[in-house]
Design an enzyme around this catalytic site. Structure first.
Site, PDB file in Angstrom:
ATOM      1  N   LYS A 129      57.000  -8.346  20.986  1.00  0.00           N
ATOM      2  CA  LYS A 129      56.219  -7.202  20.521  1.00  0.00           C
ATOM      3  C   LYS A 129      56.916  -5.866  20.774  1.00  0.00           C
ATOM      4  O   LYS A 129      56.769  -4.928  20.009  1.00  0.00           O
ATOM      5  CB  LYS A 129      54.841  -7.202  21.187  1.00  0.00           C
ATOM      6  CG  LYS A 129      53.993  -8.428  20.876  1.00  0.00           C
ATOM      7  CD  LYS A 129      53.508  -8.447  19.445  1.00  0.00           C
ATOM      8  CE  LYS A 129      52.628  -9.663  19.144  1.00  0.00           C
ATOM      9  NZ  LYS A 129      52.291  -9.753  17.704  1.00  0.00           N
TER      10      LYS A 129
ATOM     11  N   GLU B 198      45.766  -2.281  17.801  1.00  0.00           N
ATOM     12  CA  GLU B 198      44.875  -3.416  18.006  1.00  0.00           C
ATOM     13  C   GLU B 198      45.644  -4.428  18.847  1.00  0.00           C
ATOM     14  O   GLU B 198      46.864  -4.403  18.895  1.00  0.00           O
ATOM     15  CB  GLU B 198      44.497  -4.055  16.665  1.00  0.00           C
ATOM     16  CG  GLU B 198      45.544  -5.026  16.085  1.00  0.00           C
ATOM     17  CD  GLU B 198      46.866  -4.357  15.687  1.00  0.00           C
ATOM     18  OE1 GLU B 198      46.881  -3.122  15.517  1.00  0.00           O
ATOM     19  OE2 GLU B 198      47.881  -5.075  15.549  1.00  0.00           O
TER      20      GLU B 198
ATOM     21  N   SER C 268      58.671 -16.718  21.396  1.00  0.00           N
ATOM     22  CA  SER C 268      58.303 -15.315  21.173  1.00  0.00           C
ATOM     23  C   SER C 268      57.781 -14.604  22.414  1.00  0.00           C
ATOM     24  O   SER C 268      57.828 -13.387  22.496  1.00  0.00           O
ATOM     25  CB  SER C 268      57.277 -15.220  20.042  1.00  0.00           C
ATOM     26  OG  SER C 268      56.135 -16.014  20.336  1.00  0.00           O
TER      27      SER C 268
HETATM   28  C1  LIG Z   1      53.966 -14.160  22.402  1.00  0.00           C
HETATM   29  C2  LIG Z   1      53.364 -14.003  21.071  1.00  0.00           C
HETATM   30  N1  LIG Z   1      53.876 -14.689  20.048  1.00  0.00           N
HETATM   31  C3  LIG Z   1      53.345 -14.582  18.810  1.00  0.00           C
HETATM   32  C4  LIG Z   1      52.256 -13.796  18.547  1.00  0.00           C
HETATM   33  C5  LIG Z   1      51.702 -13.789  17.162  1.00  0.00           C
HETATM   34  O1  LIG Z   1      52.002 -12.652  16.423  1.00  0.00           O
HETATM   35  P1  LIG Z   1      53.068 -12.661  15.275  1.00  0.00           P
HETATM   36  O2  LIG Z   1      52.687 -13.758  14.328  1.00  0.00           O
HETATM   37  O3  LIG Z   1      52.936 -11.324  14.655  1.00  0.00           O
HETATM   38  O4  LIG Z   1      54.382 -12.880  15.863  1.00  0.00           O
HETATM   39  C6  LIG Z   1      51.701 -13.044  19.584  1.00  0.00           C
HETATM   40  C7  LIG Z   1      50.555 -12.162  19.333  1.00  0.00           C
HETATM   41  O5  LIG Z   1      49.885 -11.668  20.157  1.00  0.00           O
HETATM   42  C8  LIG Z   1      52.266 -13.169  20.888  1.00  0.00           C
HETATM   43  O6  LIG Z   1      51.746 -12.489  21.907  1.00  0.00           O
END
Ligand SMILES: Cc1ncc(COP(=O)(O)O)c(C=O)c1O
Lengths: 391, 269
Positions: free
Chosen positions: A85, A107, A374
């Protein structure tokens, strides 16, 4: 607006008239600063020294051994704040600064985007307000606390289920009344144009690095690239690096919740139909009358009934494939990765890993699989403990 | 079928502003909703602005969000909205503008939606989350169905854009008085009078003002600035919320309030 912001039939900016002016202003600022040398240099400097880019690519040998093929993890979990993020919040935060805005709103679902925004608000000295569903405030209380420590105000939102969708609704409503001085730092590659384009741009670093690192370490391009899909930002970030490599298969993993048959899930690409929510046309979970459905997932960050427009386009064109992983497999895989790699993955990211775990024994041992890790799972330890108490 | 033009030309000698109450169809239930609309028609509503409940009303404040939830829980949906509108039109031939969120229309099928609602007696459909930039998605189907077009202008709409909006309007311009969402407000935004006057110099299309008009004085002030109509939503929905379980009291309050605003608009003319 200069561009329509369409990906095929998807995207656009279906918003009330009152928001057109600010979106126009945002589009113009992004076009102006994205390649501006001072902006680029400042972002690069902060990405390196504040956030911790580039992130490593890690060959997870024991997990590879377990599944029977070569798995590499892109370690976005090692970034400051614990998730991808921050790539986006640094980019948009600087954009806000270059535009002369003094207040940020955002948000958040899992609290990761809220935290990443609160960090940047502190870094840039901007007043920050985070809208968060009441259900999420409860299940991600550690992140709520961290946001407050960084000086942000957390606004709990009731709405239908008190999750991400409701938080976006209220953030948009608030923005409507505060368009003049407030920058809405949107957290995923969805929402009205120009957000999908902006968020994609700032997340593309993931894919660019991963491609280079994979060639260095595995000696070639991956066969498969996987990422979880909430709104789609970490996925589009890593996919972007491989879109032109036609032999690289791209797979997005959505939240299957309690199972697609139960209706309690958040798999908009797999189980939804095109509709319009939060300013964009996209695959949407909706009932027979066009009312948006409540979603369900063990991971707050994937608990969203729509998805970014580019993924809808990639699905329709067949360039990417979208699947779902259910809560049970996700919890199982969370434990597995902790036990054999010593890594606690975010429950969001664990969806991608769970799908890979499901491929155990089904792929040639030489197959190179790249997974976007992620975020880290510290925030989820309490939830996992509830579902799988340690004896 | 009575048109907007019929209403605005009748209110022209001497000029009075049209009184336009807003209701969420089916709030709090089908039958009460019908009797509330009648309670607004009897003391002099000139046009009705009606909404169909949507799960994610991003242009609405808490009052109308709650009305949407009540109406949806009572079973209101696009199909039942057609029935309710037919029942209203059977009571009185009064022009009706729908205020919609786009997904409900797109899901039903835009052409079919406009055709069916025109047949039920609707004069226009304003899509809250569709701006003039995407007008071509609704203009064709609206014309084909025989509907007038209504678009919004807000205090931050650029003058050049106001002209483009006016050029595509055949019904009236829905002028939003504030930067913000729907909701009752104690005082009128101080920019609304100049906004109305500015619009008057740019177009001959009727100007109706809504969002935050909560008192007879607000309506009078907006009318004095030259508005052709005043739209009152949240203030009326507040009366429903305050009297849940007592439909008679709801209807009595709505009726008294509409009568009061009507009288204020007539005497100030
Ligand atoms: C660690 C992590 N991965 C993925 C996501 C999902 O979001 P996005 O699909 O935009 O990557 C989030 C959302 O809060 C997250 O915290």
């Amino acid at each position: 607006m200069k561009h329509k912001g369409r990906y095929g039939d998807y995207g656009g900016y279906y918003v009330p008239e009152v928001l057109i002016g600010v979106l126009e202003e945002l589009e113009e600022a992004f076009d102006r600063f994205r390649d501006d040398p001072a902006f680029v240099a400042e972002l690069a400097e902060l990405s390196t020294h504040y956030a911790g880019r580039p992130t490593p690519l890690y060959h997870a040998k024991r997990f590879s051994q377990h599944v029977g093929f070569r798995v590499y993890l892109k370690r976005e979990d090692l970034l400051h704040g614990g998730a991808h993020k921050v790539n986006n919040t640094l980019g948009q935060g600087l954009l806000a600064k270059y535009m002369g805005k003094t207040k940020l709103i955002a948000e958040t679902g899992a609290g990761q985007h809220g935290l990443a925004t609160a960090m940047i608000g502190a870094l840039l000295g901007m007043e920050t307000k985070i809208f968060m569903g009441v259900t999420d405030v409860e299940r991600q209380s550690v992140n709520v606390h961290k946001m407050k420590l960084c000086g942000a105000e957390v606004v709990p939102v009731e709405g239908a289920t008190g999750t991400l969708k409701d938080a976006i609704n209220d953030a948009l409503r608030y923005w409507t009344a505060h368009v003049t001085d407030t920058f809405y730092l949107f957290g995923t590659a969805a929402g009205p144009h120009p957000y999908p384009t902006i968020v994609r741009h700032f997340q593309t670093c993931i894919g660019i690095e991963a491609r280079r690192q994979c060639i260095e370490q595995a000696g070639r391009l991956p066969d498969l690239v996987l990422a979880c899909i909430g709104g789609g930002s970490n996925a589009i970030g890593i996919f972007a690096g491989f879109l032109d490599d036609k032999d690289v298969k791209l797979i997005g993993v959505e939240a299957g919740g309690r199972g697609l048959r139960t209706g309690q899930h958040a798999a908009s690409l797999v189980a939804g139909t095109p509709g319009i929510l939060h300013g964009a046309r996209a695959y949407l979970l909706q009932d027979e009358n066009g009312q948006v459905l409540d979603t369900e997932s063990v991971s707050a960050g994937l608990d969203y009934p729509a998805v970014g427009p580019e993924h809808c386009y990639l699905k329709d064109t067949g360039r990417a494939e979208y699947v779902a992983a259910e809560d049970e497999e996700v919890l199982e895989t969370f434990g597995l990765l902790a036990r054999i790699e010593g890594i606690l993955p975010a429950l969001e990211s664990t969806h991608a890993l769970a799908y890979v775990a499901g491929l155990k024994g089904k792929l040639d041992p030489d197959t190179v699989v790249l997974v976007n890790l992620s975020g880290r799972g510290d925030k989820d330890v309490g939830i996992v403990e509830q579902h799988r108490p340690l004896t | 079928m009575r048109s907007y033009r019929d209403v605005f030309s009748e209110l022209n000698q001497p000029k009075r502003a049209a009184l336009i109450p807003f209701f969420v169809l089916g709030d709090p239930d089908f039958d009460t909703s019908l009797s509330l609309v009648k309670a607004a028609i009897d003391p002099g509503a000139d046009i009705l602005e009606l909404g169909i409940p949507f799960s994610d009303p991003i242009a609405d404040g808490p009052t109308i969000q709650k009305a949407d939830i009540r109406a949806a829980r009572s079973g209101m949906n696009v199909h039942k909205a057609l029935d309710l509108i037919k029942a209203i039109k059977a009571y009185r031939d009064i022009p009706i503008g729908l205020l919609m969120y786009y997904n409900l229309i797109a899901h039903y099928g835009t052409q079919r939606f406009f055709r069916d609602f025109h047949a039920a007696g609707v004069n226009s459909v304003l899509v809250a989350d569709l701006s003039i930039d995407d007008a071509e998605e609704v203009e064709g189907p609206a014309k084909a169905a025989g509907l007038d077009t209504v678009f919004m202008v807000t205090p931050n709409t650029a003058p050049e854009r106001m002209k483009r909006i006016a050029a595509r309007t055949t019904g009236f311009i829905y002028t939003v008085s504030v930067l913000g969402v729907t909701g009752s407000r104690d005082s009128l935004s101080n920019s609304v009078e100049s906004l109305v006057m500015q619009l008057k110099t740019l177009t001959d299309a009727p100007i109706c003002v809504g969002f935050g008009i909560s008192k007879p004085e607000h309506a009078v002030a907006v009318a004095k600035a030259g508005a052709d109509g005043v739209i009152i939503g949240s203030r009326i929905v507040d009366m429903i919320e305050a009297n849940l379980g007592n439909p008679e009291k709801m209807a009595a309050e709505v009726s008294a309030f509409i009568g009061e605003v009507k009288a204020a608009l007539s005497t100030s003319a």
